[in-house]
Write a protein that holds these residues in place. Structure first.
Motif, mmCIF file in Angstrom:
data_model
loop_
_atom_site.group_PDB
_atom_site.id
_atom_site.type_symbol
_atom_site.label_atom_id
_atom_site.label_comp_id
_atom_site.label_asym_id
_atom_site.label_seq_id
_atom_site.Cartn_x
_atom_site.Cartn_y
_atom_site.Cartn_z
ATOM 1 N N ILE A 1 0.844 -1.179 0.000
ATOM 2 C CA ILE A 1 0.000 0.000 0.000
ATOM 3 C C ILE A 1 0.885 1.236 0.000
ATOM 4 C CG2 ILE A 1 -1.972 -1.075 1.155
ATOM 5 C CD1 ILE A 1 -1.025 0.209 3.753
ATOM 6 N N GLU A 2 0.350 2.343 -0.489
ATOM 7 C CA GLU A 2 1.052 3.616 -0.426
ATOM 8 C C GLU A 2 0.121 4.637 0.212
ATOM 9 O OE1 GLU A 2 3.336 6.941 -3.216
ATOM 10 O OE2 GLU A 2 2.463 5.144 -4.140
ATOM 11 N N ASN B 1 -3.414 -2.294 -4.492
ATOM 12 C CA ASN B 1 -3.756 -3.156 -5.632
ATOM 13 C C ASN B 1 -4.471 -4.391 -5.103
ATOM 14 O OD1 ASN B 1 -3.619 -5.175 -7.715
ATOM 15 N ND2 ASN B 1 -2.099 -3.877 -8.744
ATOM 16 N N HIS B 2 -5.660 -4.678 -5.648
ATOM 17 C CA HIS B 2 -6.450 -5.785 -5.134
ATOM 18 C C HIS B 2 -5.787 -7.147 -5.345
ATOM 19 C CE1 HIS B 2 -7.555 -5.965 -9.396
ATOM 20 N NE2 HIS B 2 -7.925 -7.207 -9.169
ATOM 21 N N LYS B 3 -4.828 -7.208 -6.253
ATOM 22 C CA LYS B 3 -4.128 -8.474 -6.471
ATOM 23 C C LYS B 3 -3.165 -8.782 -5.328
ATOM 24 C CE LYS B 3 -4.342 -8.194 -11.514
ATOM 25 N NZ LYS B 3 -3.545 -8.129 -12.773
ATOM 26 N N SER B 4 -2.717 -7.744 -4.653
ATOM 27 C CA SER B 4 -1.767 -7.920 -3.545
ATOM 28 C C SER B 4 -2.434 -7.807 -2.179
ATOM 29 C CB SER B 4 -0.647 -6.876 -3.637
ATOM 30 O OG SER B 4 0.015 -6.924 -4.877
ATOM 31 N N ILE C 1 -11.116 -1.123 5.541
ATOM 32 C CA ILE C 1 -11.392 -0.778 4.144
ATOM 33 C C ILE C 1 -11.234 -2.044 3.310
ATOM 34 C CG2 ILE C 1 -10.709 0.632 2.174
ATOM 35 C CD1 ILE C 1 -9.439 2.600 4.145
ATOM 36 N N ASP C 2 -12.280 -2.452 2.595
ATOM 37 C CA ASP C 2 -12.198 -3.606 1.704
ATOM 38 C C ASP C 2 -11.656 -3.171 0.349
ATOM 39 O OD1 ASP C 2 -13.237 -5.479 3.549
ATOM 40 O OD2 ASP C 2 -15.275 -4.769 3.126
ATOM 41 N N VAL C 3 -10.601 -3.813 -0.085
ATOM 42 C CA VAL C 3 -9.976 -3.502 -1.369
ATOM 43 C C VAL C 3 -10.609 -4.353 -2.457
ATOM 44 C CG1 VAL C 3 -7.797 -3.461 -2.646
ATOM 45 C CG2 VAL C 3 -7.822 -2.890 -0.208
ATOM 46 N N THR C 4 -11.076 -3.703 -3.513
ATOM 47 C CA THR C 4 -11.745 -4.406 -4.610
ATOM 48 C C THR C 4 -11.031 -4.128 -5.924
ATOM 49 O OG1 THR C 4 -13.225 -2.572 -5.170
ATOM 50 C CG2 THR C 4 -13.918 -4.024 -3.373
ATOM 51 N N SER C 5 -11.516 -4.774 -6.954
ATOM 52 C CA SER C 5 -10.921 -4.578 -8.287
ATOM 53 C C SER C 5 -11.447 -3.321 -8.965
ATOM 54 C CB SER C 5 -11.215 -5.795 -9.169
ATOM 55 O OG SER C 5 -12.623 -5.975 -9.300
ATOM 56 N N LYS D 1 -3.867 -9.724 3.288
ATOM 57 C CA LYS D 1 -4.301 -10.569 2.176
ATOM 58 C C LYS D 1 -4.647 -11.931 2.746
ATOM 59 C CE LYS D 1 -4.809 -11.640 -2.260
ATOM 60 N NZ LYS D 1 -5.767 -10.992 -3.177
ATOM 61 N N ASP D 2 -5.908 -12.350 2.542
ATOM 62 C CA ASP D 2 -6.392 -13.643 3.056
ATOM 63 C C ASP D 2 -6.140 -13.784 4.558
ATOM 64 O OD1 ASP D 2 -7.163 -14.377 0.462
ATOM 65 O OD2 ASP D 2 -5.160 -15.159 0.017
ATOM 66 N N GLY D 3 -6.338 -12.680 5.289
ATOM 67 C CA GLY D 3 -6.187 -12.700 6.736
ATOM 68 C C GLY D 3 -4.764 -12.587 7.232
ATOM 69 N N LYS D 4 -3.799 -12.525 6.334
ATOM 70 C CA LYS D 4 -2.390 -12.447 6.719
ATOM 71 C C LYS D 4 -1.918 -10.996 6.659
ATOM 72 C CE LYS D 4 2.247 -14.006 5.415
ATOM 73 N NZ LYS D 4 3.046 -14.798 4.434
ATOM 74 N N LEU D 5 -1.259 -10.558 7.736
ATOM 75 C CA LEU D 5 -0.702 -9.212 7.775
ATOM 76 C C LEU D 5 0.510 -9.137 6.859
ATOM 77 C CD1 LEU D 5 -0.514 -6.343 9.008
ATOM 78 C CD2 LEU D 5 0.881 -7.322 10.842
#
Length: 341
Positions: free
Chosen positions: A26-27, A49-52, A67-71, A95-99
């Motif tokens: 994130i930035e 980026n929602h991919k990351s 905040i939910d990150v979406t495409s 990402k997937d619950g992992k910090l």
């Protein structure tokens, strides 16, 4: 030996790469670290980026904002409410619950009547304005930045039509709201002009409000000039700094005050908060512990009102000594407001 040395070089490169990767999840575009605020709201602008990343968490003490990150977009905005003095806020990417990474921003919410603030501590933080031409370029893809403000003489029927409302609607979450704010006539005060105390900031934001603000307040409140011409004046009024005591947007306290009246007055006049240390002693009932009460009583002169500092003093200015609400030249004349005999 060379093999061991090469191993450590490769390890450092690998760790450096991981650190760089973690910081790129994130930035944080806004706010900058060590920013000073005069208002309680801090808006975070974060790119992800929602991919990351699939979730961003803003941690502020015991309060977590998710905040939910979406495409659908890459830039996310969230406003958090600051408490007085220092605020340390952590921003985490998941990402997937992992910090994946964690960063922080330290800010200072400064108003000298609020608890815990210190002018010398606040000076370590920099003011940083949001609404510059450069900063707004980053927002135009999602927000209308065309300054769609209702004209002064014809407010919008639906205040949500104004562009300010989209991001600043939280300013109305108070018990009472100041009329210009309630009608989103923002540019009456936020006119981009500076004054004595912030003239150097002119040009840094389109929506600068003059400091001191009294001349702007006088546009609607024609009593301001009269108060400033009073024989006995109050410091904040004489300086034209109405915002020291009043929140110009709204407040949970009467008269848009930043605190309850008694608490507000005793922030500066701390000696008056000491029990038995104010007004005459020896001439009052024993149940008052040797001094006249200054709170927690009904006001005999103003039925339905609480007895507070302003029962006897006019905080804006007076013809009477000590800002007393009195007629004539004798200070004890103010007593006759309640004590008719």
């Amino acid at each position: 030996m060379k093999t061991i040395y090469l191993f450590f070089i490769l390890l450092l490169v690998a760790l450096s790469g991981k650190a760089e990767e973690a910081s790129s999840f994130i930035e944080i575009m806004k706010p900058f670290d060590y920013t000073r605020y005069e208002g309680k709201d801090s808006t975070f602008v974060i790119e992800a980026n929602h991919k990351s990343v699939d979730k961003i968490v803003i941690r502020q003490g015991d309060i977590n904002t998710t905040i939910d990150v979406t495409s659908e977009k890459d830039t996310y905005c969230k406003t958090v409410e600051l408490h007085p003095a220092v605020n340390t806020i952590f921003i985490e990417a998941y990402k997937d619950g992992k910090l994946l990474s964690s960063d922080k921003r330290e800010s200072y919410f400064y108003n000298d009547v609020l608890p815990g603030v210190d002018v010398y501590d606040a000076e370590q933080y920099d003011k940083n304005y949001f609404h510059s031409e450069e900063e707004e370029e980053k927002c135009k893809s999602c927000h209308d930045m065309t300054n769609n403000i209702p004209p002064e003489d014809e407010p919008f029927d639906d205040v949500s039509e104004t562009t300010c409302y989209k991001c600043h609607s939280g300013k109305l979450n108070t018990k009472s709201t100041h009329a210009p704010a309630a009608n989103w006539l923002c540019t009456i005060c936020h006119n981009g002009k500076g004054a004595e105390y912030n003239i150097d900031d002119e040009g840094l934001t389109k929506y600068l409000a003059p400091d001191p603000i009294a001349k702007t307040c006088a546009y609607c409140h024609d009593t301001v000039e009269g108060w400033q011409a009073s024989r006995y004046g109050h410091g904040p009024v004489n300086d034209g700094r109405c915002k020291r005591c009043h929140n110009p947007h709204g407040s949970d306290n009467e008269f848009f005050l930043r605190k309850h009246i008694w608490d507000l007055c005793t922030t500066c006049h701390t000696e008056k908060a000491i029990p038995g240390n104010h007004i005459v002693s020896g001439f009052v009932f024993s149940r008052n512990a040797g001094a006249h009460p200054t709170k927690d009583r009904a006001d005999p002169a103003r039925p339905g009102r609480e007895f507070v500092c302003t029962s006897c003093h006019n905080p804006h200015g007076s013809t009477g000594i000590y800002l007393l609400r009195m007629e004539g030249s004798h200070p004890f004349n103010v007593c006759q407001r309640c004590h008719k005999k």
